[in-house]
Design an enzyme around this catalytic site. Structure first.
Site, short mmCIF file in Angstrom:
data_model
loop_
_atom_site.label_atom_id
_atom_site.label_comp_id
_atom_site.label_asym_id
_atom_site.label_seq_id
_atom_site.Cartn_x
_atom_site.Cartn_y
_atom_site.Cartn_z
N GLU A 50 0.82 -1.22 0.00
CA GLU A 50 0.00 0.00 0.00
C GLU A 50 0.85 1.26 0.00
OE1 GLU A 50 -0.60 -2.57 1.98
OE2 GLU A 50 -2.69 -3.19 1.70
N PHE A 112 -11.92 -7.01 13.87
CA PHE A 112 -10.83 -7.52 13.05
C PHE A 112 -10.45 -6.50 11.98
CE2 PHE A 112 -9.39 -9.98 9.27
CZ PHE A 112 -8.17 -10.36 9.79
N GLN A 113 -9.19 -6.19 11.88
CA GLN A 113 -8.64 -5.22 10.93
C GLN A 113 -9.28 -3.85 11.06
OE1 GLN A 113 -8.44 -7.09 7.01
NE2 GLN A 113 -6.44 -7.90 7.60
N LYS A 162 -17.74 -0.70 5.59
CA LYS A 162 -18.22 -1.68 4.61
C LYS A 162 -19.73 -1.55 4.36
CE LYS A 162 -17.84 -6.37 3.06
NZ LYS A 162 -17.34 -7.73 3.27
N MET A 477 24.31 8.68 2.74
CA MET A 477 24.19 10.01 3.34
C MET A 477 24.42 9.94 4.85
SD MET A 477 23.91 13.10 2.85
CE MET A 477 23.06 13.77 1.44
C1 LIG Z 1 12.28 5.73 5.43
C2 LIG Z 1 13.55 6.39 5.81
N1 LIG Z 1 14.31 5.84 6.79
C3 LIG Z 1 15.48 6.44 7.14
C4 LIG Z 1 15.90 7.58 6.53
C5 LIG Z 1 17.21 8.25 6.94
N2 LIG Z 1 18.14 8.24 5.80
C6 LIG Z 1 18.32 9.33 5.02
S1 LIG Z 1 19.37 9.04 3.77
C7 LIG Z 1 19.62 7.46 4.26
C8 LIG Z 1 20.54 6.57 3.49
C9 LIG Z 1 20.00 6.20 2.18
O1 LIG Z 1 20.81 5.19 1.63
P1 LIG Z 1 20.79 4.90 0.07
O2 LIG Z 1 19.42 4.72 -0.38
O3 LIG Z 1 21.75 3.79 -0.21
O4 LIG Z 1 21.28 6.26 -0.54
P2 LIG Z 1 22.73 6.91 -0.59
O5 LIG Z 1 22.76 7.99 0.44
O6 LIG Z 1 23.74 5.84 -0.31
O7 LIG Z 1 22.81 7.46 -1.97
C10 LIG Z 1 18.89 7.18 5.40
C11 LIG Z 1 18.92 5.90 6.11
C12 LIG Z 1 15.04 8.12 5.54
N3 LIG Z 1 15.34 9.25 4.91
N4 LIG Z 1 13.89 7.49 5.19
#
Ligand SMILES: Cc1ncc(C[n+]2csc(CCOP(=O)(O)OP(=O)(O)O)c2C)c(N)n1
Ligand SMILES: [Mg+2]
Lengths: 580, 161
Positions: A50, A112-113, A162, A477
């Site tokens: 979803e 439920f749900q 529903k 990052m």
């Molecule tokens: C759902 C979610 N969880 C955690 C984060 C925190 N976060 C920001 S950037 C990042 C790393 C992303 O890794 P990747 O997709 O490999 O991208 P890269 O920075 O390596 O290009 C994280 C964990 C986020 N932005 N979104």
């Protein structure tokens, strides 16, 4: 004639011009799914999660400007939409999300749900409804589309028990919406707009900051007219990329935490900021007290709460960006006599030296693939003619820095919430809206795994989306922050040997998988990948050490930037401060 | 500074949680809150007392206005207005203090609305200063129970600051 709630729903959707619904079935929405089974006009795109459905609807909305529509079941189906809804809410994207709910008689019984999705999504929707009486259904649907798409757009959720979709009533459809408590301001105050015009004429060092509101209001043309006529440089926030041509000589690129040196410098030195459809997010302003210290601020936004929320505003203009710009341009042309070319000469020359001083750079000599190189190549090979989505992290920032967006609605990215896993389903939604356009998700190896199941959706619907993974085997990052501010202790950011074989994953879903491990292979892989009329995953094994620069450490002013060490020039790199 | 804000809202299911959720979600304070129907049963009026500097109060009123179910927001503090709260106080005085309790009630134009062998229940309305004053006076006599309503406010006619 009496119609069931489910019939009313479909009828209303058609009257709203809806063609596609993104969704996932379950017990309490069967009344609706059963009707969709035979429907010729409405097509349901079955995602595999979803969250994917909401992001896909969001991508569809961002790419087209029309509201995205979602249909899911109660309980877990509904709660799975929350991240997608919050993502859309932060970026002002119009969505109408229908959730099934347990029958009215069971609500509150921990049936439920059952989940109180209206309660759960109250803070992350623009508005939401629980339909308790089938007689209200037509009006509520009509209102929902209206609220989602007018004023500052946003997601609206409708909870459908529903028994409401199952029972029957006389079909009623109001001709027009009348919500006495909801009246967005579109027309800007003329006197204020005049003040803005005079301020622009008087300013020696003006800068326009364009945000997502320019795109949402369809005001890109008017913005260009303003910038060109008054000869004012423009910086575009992440959400504003594409609102003004990135290749224009007046473009400064993106400001803020990973903005260009010259955008941040221009803001800091400017005597007038013309903020258009943006909200002074902390990623743009850096330390507020050190933001644009000498500038007067004109702020045009449709949302009064955005004005004076984070920064002091001298000339506030509440209104629709496009309409305000039309009037502003008219006033400037009619009433203000200025030698626009002359009065900006010194300022634009100054900016030009900043541009020469510190352009966006990376090491172009290495044979290891630099992620920036991949983005640049994508830009080159597509000639910029593509819809780009991104995941979140370094990949997102490199896409924003190195792809030049010239047109609105060509960059779809989760700006406000920063949702990993957004880009791929969003690309699917955009591709559905534009089957003949090239749609590319610039992804990270971490983020792509958050909604990788949507490969099935792309394949089965023959949506030839392209995914370019900048695979650094890290949550890059976060790793960058750890390297810079946590003494290189990479706590739980190294994915390395657990990164799956993306080529095999693509193949397992019957999509195409390609890989490049050397710089020399990048172009070949891209050329092949972009050519294929199928969903493609391109796995670019990039230099894991690469960092996004410039960077403004959290809590610093935006001219306190860090640059890549090897490119250190005149300015000493500021000492790093620990951050929250 | 304290502000008393009147909010006209659609009398709909969930509207109270939209408003209170806005305050909690954005970290604003609610010092007191009262809700009731207006003459038009489709509209309710809420009175919220909150604290904040000008910038915060401006945000609060704008954010409230932005809610789809909110019809009108008035910061009563900006103009002359009448504010009232009501308290019900159950006192259990020693027999030698009983007369004093009744005397104070009278001075503050309160009413005894219930009495038992050991207690009086007193009703008092007024602004917060008056209420704080009577509470201070009654405290030594032994307050057993104490209930205070939220504040309600109405603008004075024709006088604007
Ligand atoms: C759902 C979610 N969880 C955690 C984060 C925190 N976060 C920001 S950037 C990042 C790393 C992303 O890794 P990747 O997709 O490999 O991208 P890269 O920075 O390596 O290009 C994280 C964990 C986020 N932005 N979104
Ligand atoms: Mg990564």
């Amino acid at each position: 004639m009496k119609l069931s709630g489910a019939e009313i729903l479909l009828k209303c959707l058609k009257r709203e011009g809806v063609k596609h619904i993104f969704g996932y079935p379950g017990g309490v929405v069967l009344n609706i799914f059963d009707l969709l089974h035979e429907d010729k006009e409405l097509k349901l795109i079955l995602t595999r999660h979803e969250q994917g459905a909401v992001h896909a609807a969001d991508g569809y909305a961002r790419a087209t400007g029309k509201p995205g529509v979602v249909l899911v079941t109660s309980g877990p189906g509904a709660t799975n939409t929350v991240t997608g809804i919050a993502t859309a809410s932060m970026d002002s994207i119009p969505l109408v999300v229908f959730c099934g709910q347990v029958p009215t008689a069971l609500i509150g019984n921990d049936a439920f749900q059952e989940a109180d999705i209206v309660g759960i999504t109250r803070p992350c929707t623009k508005h939401n409804y629980l339909v308790k009486d089938i007689k209200d259904l037509g009006r509520i649907i009509k209102e929902s589309f209206y609220v989602a798409t007018t004023g500052r757009p946003g997601p609206v959720l409708i909870d459908l028990p529903k028994d409401v979709t199952g029972s029957k009533t006389e079909f009623g459809w109001p001709d027009k919406v009348d919500i006495r408590s909801y009246n967005p301001t579109y027309q800007g105050n003329e006197w204020m707009i005049k003040q803005a015009a005079h301020a622009i004429a008087k300013a020696k060092k003006p800068v326009i900051i364009a945000g997502g509101g320019v795109i949402l209001s369809g005001g890109a043309k008017e913005l260009k007219e303003l910038a060109e006529y008054t000869n004012v440089p423009v910086t575009m926030t992440l959400m504003g990329l594409g609102a003004f041509p990135g290749t224009h000589k007046l473009s400064l690129g993106m400001p803020g935490m990973h903005g260009t040196y010259f955008a941040n410098k221009s803001i800091q030195e400017s005597d007038l900021l013309i903020a258009v459809g943006m909200r002074f997010d902390d990623r743009v302003t850096g330390k507020i007290s050190g933001f644009a210290p000498q500038a007067k601020i004109v702020h045009i936004d449709i949302d009064p709460t955005s004005i004076r929320k984070n920064v002091h505003v001298d000339i506030p203009i509440v209104g629709d960006v496009k309409r305000v710009l039309v009037i502003l341009n008219k006033i400037l042309k009619a009433d203000v006599k200025e030698q626009w070319k002359e009065i900006r000469k010194a300022w634009l020359k100054q900016i030009q030296t900043w541009k020469m001083d510190r352009p966006l750079v990376y090491d172009e000599t290495s044979d290891v693939i630099k992620p920036q190189y991949v983005v640049e190549k994508i830009y080159e090979l597509t000639k910029g003619d593509a819809i780009v989505t991104t995941e979140v992290g370094q990949n997102q920032m490199w896409a924003a820095q190195f792809f030049k967006f010239d047109k609105p609605r060509t960059l779809l990215t989760s700006g406000g919430l920063g949702t990993m896993g957004y880009g791929f389903p969003a690309a699917i939604g955009a591709q559905l809206a534009f089957p003949n356009k090239l749609v590319i998700d610039i992804a990270g190896d971490g983020s792509i795994q958050m909604n990788i199941q949507e490969l099935a959706t792309a394949v089965i619907n023959r949506l030839p989306v392209k995914v370019a993974i900048l695979n650094n085997r890290y949550l890059g990052m976060v790793r960058q922050w750890q390297e810079l501010f946590y003494q290189g202790r990479y706590a739980h950011t190294r994915l390395d040997e657990t990164v799956p074989d993306f080529v095999k994953i693509a193949e397992a879903y019957n999509a195409v998988g390609l890989r490049a491990t050397k710089k020399s292979e990048v172009e070949t892989v891209l050329k092949e990948g972009l050519k294929v009329k199928k969903p493609v995953i391109m796995d670019f094994v990039v230099d894991w050490k690469e960092k996004v620069f410039p960077m403004v450490p959290a809590g610093a002013a935006i001219d306190e930037m860090l640059f890549p060490e090897e490119k250190k020039k005149k300015k000493p790199v500021k000492k790093l401060k620990a951050v929250k | 500074m304290k502000h008393t804000i009147s909010i006209l809202v659609e009398n709909k299911f969930g509207v109270l949680s939209r408003i209170s959720g806005l305050f909690s979600g954005r970290g604003y304070n609610i010092e007191s809150l009262s809700v009731g129907e207006t003459i038009d049963p489709q509209i309710s009026i809420m009175t919220i007392v909150t604290v904040g500097d000008d910038r915060i109060i401006e945000q609060i009123t704008k954010q409230l206005n932005k809610l789809v179910d909110v019809i009108k927001v008035v910061d009563m503090t900006e103009s002359d207005h009448v504010e009232r709260e009501m308290v019900l106080i159950k006192v259990a005085p020693r027999s030698e203090d009983k007369a004093e309790v009744l005397r104070l009630t009278e001075i503050f134009r309160g009413r005894v609305v219930d009495s038992s062998q050991k207690t009086y229940t007193i009703e008092i309305t007024g602004d917060d200063k008056k209420i704080d004053a009577i509470v201070d006076l009654l405290k030594p006599m032994g307050i057993k129970e104490f209930v205070r309503s939220g504040k309600i406010a109405i603008a004075r006619e024709g006088i604007k600051k």
